[in-house]
Design an enzyme around this catalytic site. Structure first.
Site, PDB file in Angstrom:
ATOM      1  CB  SER A   1      -0.914   0.001   1.226  1.00 19.85           C
ATOM      2  OG  SER A   1      -0.130  -0.072   2.391  1.00 19.85           O
TER       3      SER A   1
ATOM      4  CB  THR B   1      -2.061   6.410   4.282  1.00 27.25           C
ATOM      5  OG1 THR B   1      -2.900   6.510   3.142  1.00 27.25           O
ATOM      6  CG2 THR B   1      -1.078   7.556   4.296  1.00 27.25           C
TER       7      THR B   1
ATOM      8  CB  THR C   1      -0.777   6.254   0.447  1.00 27.04           C
ATOM      9  OG1 THR C   1      -1.651   5.138   0.289  1.00 27.04           O
ATOM     10  CG2 THR C   1      -1.320   7.407  -0.371  1.00 27.04           C
TER      11      THR C   1
ATOM     12  NE  ARG D   1      -8.685   7.723  -4.718  1.00 27.60           N
ATOM     13  CZ  ARG D   1      -8.124   7.542  -3.521  1.00 27.60           C
ATOM     14  NH1 ARG D   1      -6.843   7.258  -3.438  1.00 27.60           N
ATOM     15  NH2 ARG D   1      -8.826   7.641  -2.425  1.00 27.60           N
TER      16      ARG D   1
ATOM     17  CB  THR E   1      -4.890   5.722   7.191  1.00 28.77           C
ATOM     18  OG1 THR E   1      -4.854   4.656   6.236  1.00 28.77           O
ATOM     19  CG2 THR E   1      -5.405   5.186   8.502  1.00 28.77           C
ATOM     20  N   GLY E   2      -7.403   5.666   5.333  1.00 26.38           N
ATOM     21  CA  GLY E   2      -8.753   5.237   5.016  1.00 26.38           C
ATOM     22  C   GLY E   2      -9.221   5.790   3.697  1.00 26.38           C
TER      23      GLY E   2
HETATM   24  N1  ASP Z   1      -6.053   7.453   2.290  1.00 29.13           N
HETATM   25  C1  ASP Z   1      -5.497   6.733   1.176  1.00 29.13           C
HETATM   26  C2  ASP Z   1      -6.182   7.143  -0.080  1.00 29.13           C
HETATM   27  O1  ASP Z   1      -7.376   7.349  -0.078  1.00 29.13           O
HETATM   28  C3  ASP Z   1      -5.583   5.267   1.300  1.00 29.13           C
HETATM   29  C4  ASP Z   1      -5.478   4.662   2.649  1.00 29.13           C
HETATM   30  O2  ASP Z   1      -5.044   5.261   3.596  1.00 29.13           O
HETATM   31  O3  ASP Z   1      -5.856   3.511   2.815  1.00 29.13           O
HETATM   32  O4  ASP Z   1      -5.531   7.207  -1.090  1.00 29.13           O
END
Ligand code: ASP
Length: 336
Positions: A93, A195, A213, A223, A246-247
């Protein structure tokens, strides 16, 4: 529990955000309002230095702490800490080995912010492992804050970064398997994104932060998520504290999450309370689809207090302070 994942949707509630620690109201009738007080630099209970990071990344926090213990800056610590995960090909990731977009391209987003409020970021960077270091170069060696795509890559190459194929065999295989059905349906806590975000306070009591990330796996080409967006994926205010997210980035961007957490701390909330309220802004939106995605925040204030909170279970933070480098499970909103 190893790093987990996240995903999807939400809406801003009406509460306003106070901006600026020294803001005085201009209105005559506000004359009696006091200047907001700023928490003084380290208090006696703080044990510095300290570093926190999203997920279970003890090697990364160990690297950051090594720098902090040697008297290095929080800025160097967060950069080098993030670099550990960027170089880790097993982590799918971040950096090398990150899962690609639906066309098979690994594209990286990263940013960094220092104690002066300077920041740099790269979006949609390809072929360079250490996106966080390119972001730092953007901050320090250009008049800009953000470089994207080909321009970011060109800048990195000019700065001496090495061109590499970031798509490892394992990530290529995972992508090829995904292509069979090509279903883009993010699932909570499945390894399709994460992330690495890191916040540190050095021996001088100064704060910096960084995050890096490869974004959502199999995302649409082009994107970009929250992670390279200052105020969304990361925000640092050396007078108050810092936050990293994160997320599902789209949801973090819609609530300017990290900036919100720092501003809530400015208003007097603890890092934990601020993270909880910021998650509340997402889940309490009318028609929020929060059951289908994850967001997590970690935060630290100037006193060295920390907090973390997520929508769903299994988010965690790694914290290194007082000689203890440990993973701490985050409290979460959805207990149903
Ligand atoms: N926040 C990151 C994104 O949307 C991905 C993640 O943290 O899982 O690109």
């Amino acid at each position: 529990m190893k790093r987990r994942n996240f995903i999807k949707n939400a809406a801003l509630s009406g509460a306003s955000v106070a901006v600026g620690s020294t803001l005085l109201s201009c209105a005559e009738n506000d004359k009696n309002k006091k200047k907001e007080t700023i928490t003084p630099v380290a208090n006696s209970k703080v044990s510095l230095p300290l570093v926190i990071a999203t997920w279970h990344v003890i090697d990364a926090t160990a690297k950051a702490m090594e720098i902090l213990q040697a008297g290095g800056t929080a800025l160097d610590a967060v950069e080098q800490g993030c670099m550990v995960e960027e170089a880790n090909e097993k982590g799918q990731s971040v950096g090398k080995g990150g899962l690609p977009d639906r066309e098979g391209n690994v594209t990286l987003d990263a940013c960094i912010m220092d104690k002066h409020g300077n920041c740099g970021s790269v979006v949609y960077l390809q072929n360079i492992t250490h996106a966080v270091s390119v972001a730092r170069k953007v901050m320090e060696d250009t008049p800009h804050v953000m470089l994207a795509g080909k321009g970011a890559e060109q800048f990195a190459l000019e700065q001496g970064f090495k061109k590499e194929n970031l798509l490892t065999e394992a990530s290529k295989k995972a992508w090829e398997e995904w292509k069979v059905e090509s279903k883009y349906k993010p699932i909570i806590n499945i390894e399709n994104h994460d992330t690495i975000g890191m916040l540190a306070i050095d021996k001088n009591g100064d704060i910096s932060g960084a995050c890096t990330t490869s974004g959502l796996a199999y995302k649409m080409a082009g994107r970009v998520g929250d992670s390279p967006i200052i105020g969304s994926g990361l925000f640092v205010d050396n007078e108050i504290g810092a936050c990293v997210a994160t997320g599902l980035g789209e949801e973090v961007v819609k609530t300017v999450g990290s900036f919100l957490v720092v501003e809530l701390m400015r208003q007097g909330k603890s890092p934990q309370e601020a993270c909880e309220e910021a998650i509340g802004r997402i889940v309490n939106k009318p028609n929020s689809d929060y059951k289908n995605f994850q967001v997590g925040y970690i935060a630290v204030n100037k006193k060295g207090e920390t907090g973390s909170y997520s929508i769903h279970q299994w988010f965690s933070m790694t914290k290194y302070q007082d000689g203890v480098n440990e993973q701490i499970q985050s409290d979460f909103f959805n207990k149903s």
